[in-house]
Design a protein around this motif. Structure first.
Motif, PDB file in Angstrom:
ATOM      1  N   TYR A 122       0.949  -1.068   0.044  1.00 36.54           N
ATOM      2  CA  TYR A 122       0.207  -0.080   0.019  1.00 36.54           C
ATOM      3  C   TYR A 122       0.835   1.134   0.047  1.00 36.54           C
ATOM      4  N   GLU A 146     -12.724  -1.738   9.255  1.00 35.43           N
ATOM      5  CA  GLU A 146     -13.099  -2.510   8.076  1.00 35.43           C
ATOM      6  C   GLU A 146     -13.941  -2.013   6.865  1.00 35.43           C
ATOM      7  N   LYS A 167     -11.980   1.197   3.388  1.00 27.49           N
ATOM      8  CA  LYS A 167     -11.335   0.805   2.168  1.00 27.49           C
ATOM      9  C   LYS A 167     -12.482   1.669   1.280  1.00 27.49           C
ATOM     10  N   TYR A 188      -4.425  -5.611  10.180  1.00 24.11           N
ATOM     11  CA  TYR A 188      -5.325  -4.901   9.437  1.00 24.11           C
ATOM     12  C   TYR A 188      -5.066  -5.073   8.008  1.00 24.11           C
ATOM     13  N   TYR A 189      -3.707  -4.692   7.498  1.00 25.79           N
ATOM     14  CA  TYR A 189      -3.050  -4.671   6.377  1.00 25.79           C
ATOM     15  C   TYR A 189      -2.962  -6.112   5.572  1.00 25.79           C
ATOM     16  N   LYS A 192      -5.057  -8.718   6.514  1.00 23.92           N
ATOM     17  CA  LYS A 192      -6.249  -8.904   6.383  1.00 23.92           C
ATOM     18  C   LYS A 192      -7.047  -8.218   5.089  1.00 23.92           C
ATOM     19  N   ARG A 193      -6.728  -7.042   4.810  1.00 25.20           N
ATOM     20  CA  ARG A 193      -7.146  -6.271   3.928  1.00 25.20           C
ATOM     21  C   ARG A 193      -6.620  -6.738   2.502  1.00 25.20           C
ATOM     22  N   ASN A 194      -5.292  -7.031   2.638  1.00 26.57           N
ATOM     23  CA  ASN A 194      -4.716  -7.591   1.117  1.00 26.57           C
ATOM     24  C   ASN A 194      -5.134  -8.922   0.926  1.00 26.57           C
ATOM     25  N   GLU A 205      -8.777  -8.520  -0.732  1.00 28.07           N
ATOM     26  CA  GLU A 205      -8.676  -8.051  -2.003  1.00 28.07           C
ATOM     27  C   GLU A 205      -8.236  -9.196  -2.867  1.00 28.07           C
TER      28      GLU A 205
END
Length: 283
Positions: free
Chosen positions: A158, A191, A194, A267-268, A270-272, A275
């Protein structure tokens, strides 16, 4: 590229981490938190707002300053160099998100180890108890842990040069640095962050730009308590050195850094993973 099975397993592991992390509350701090909340409630609302605005400005300026230094460019280049060991088609930070999950985790572990050691050392130096060291502890601690969030974001691809990613990083810092038992609501709100990135202009952010809230204000009170304890321990000398104060300062700052790094990395990652899962059509 990680397989769907690997992504699913890692998402399940993160779900277990969430359940454990947020259920394991610091119950021995409950009475302290109640006292802190009462103290904050006694402060006039306008002063609370001024303090929150001041911290917001400090975080914005500090983040911008860090991201525009030569050190930032050096760490980005080191991350890219490490990423190219795994894939030779890596060109920019966004491409780091294409690595296998284990490879992203490896890069993350390298940068997090240094950040925790830095926080440990800075806390130990504060433990000497000098006026300048005590006065600079809170700003330095915030800057170190804001950097921790930034490095977590870079480790998963990111790019913080985008204004939206800068805002999200500040929100992650806020959640990570809020007292543990008050983090869950902030984690849930992350959550949805984004969704605040403007799709037509990916660099823009349309969410709430207020970072600090009243729950977060309990953290500075804890830090002031820590500094008061260090001042008292400064007189406890062992061979002329305040070793107890040094150990206390180092442990306190390390513990805080570990809390921030857990939230940021969780967080990062899980977000990755989400996606990748959605973009691969497995959702």
């Amino acid at each position: 590229m990680s397989s769907p099975e690997q992504i699913q397993r890692r998402l399940e592991a993160l779900q277990e981490w969430e359940e454990h992390y947020f259920q394991t509350r610091d119950t021995h701090f409950r009475s302290l938190e109640a006292l802190q909340a009462e103290t904050i409630s006694r402060i006039p609302r306008r002063w609370n707002q001024k303090l929150m605005d001041a911290v917001d400005r400090f975080l914005f300026y500090t983040q911008s300053m860090i991201l525009n230094t030569g050190v930032q460019r050096e760490i980005e280049e080191r991350i890219l160099t490490t990423a190219r060991v795994f894939r030779d088609d890596i060109e920019g930070i966004a491409d780091v998100g294409k690595l296998r999950v284990e490879e992203n985790k490896f890069i993350l572990s390298q940068v997090m180890a240094k950040q925790r050691l830095l926080a440990f050392g800075q806390g130990g130096i504060t433990g000497f108890g000098g006026p300048f060291l005590l006065a600079s502890d809170i700003p330095l601690l915030m800057a170190i842990n804001l950097r921790t969030v930034q490095l977590s974001a870079l480790s998963f691809g990111y790019d913080l040069r985008h204004p939206a990613e800068m805002m999200i990083a500040l929100k992650v810092f806020q959640v990570g640095s809020t007292p543990h038992s008050l983090q869950y609501q902030g984690w849930q709100e992350l959550e949805w962050e984004k969704g605040n990135i403007v799709k037509e202009f990916p660099g823009l952010y349309e969410g709430d730009e207020q970072i600090i809230d009243e729950d977060w204000l309990q953290q500075p009170l804890r830090q002031v308590g820590k500094l008061t304890m260090i001042m008292l321990l400064r007189k406890k000398l062992i061979q002329g050195v305040p070793l107890i104060g040094i150990a206390y300062g180092a442990y306190s700052n390390y513990r805080f850094a570990r809390q921030v790094s857990e939230i940021a990395s969780g967080y990062y990652e899980k977000r990755n993973l989400l996606e990748r899962w959605n973009n691969s059509g497995f959702a």
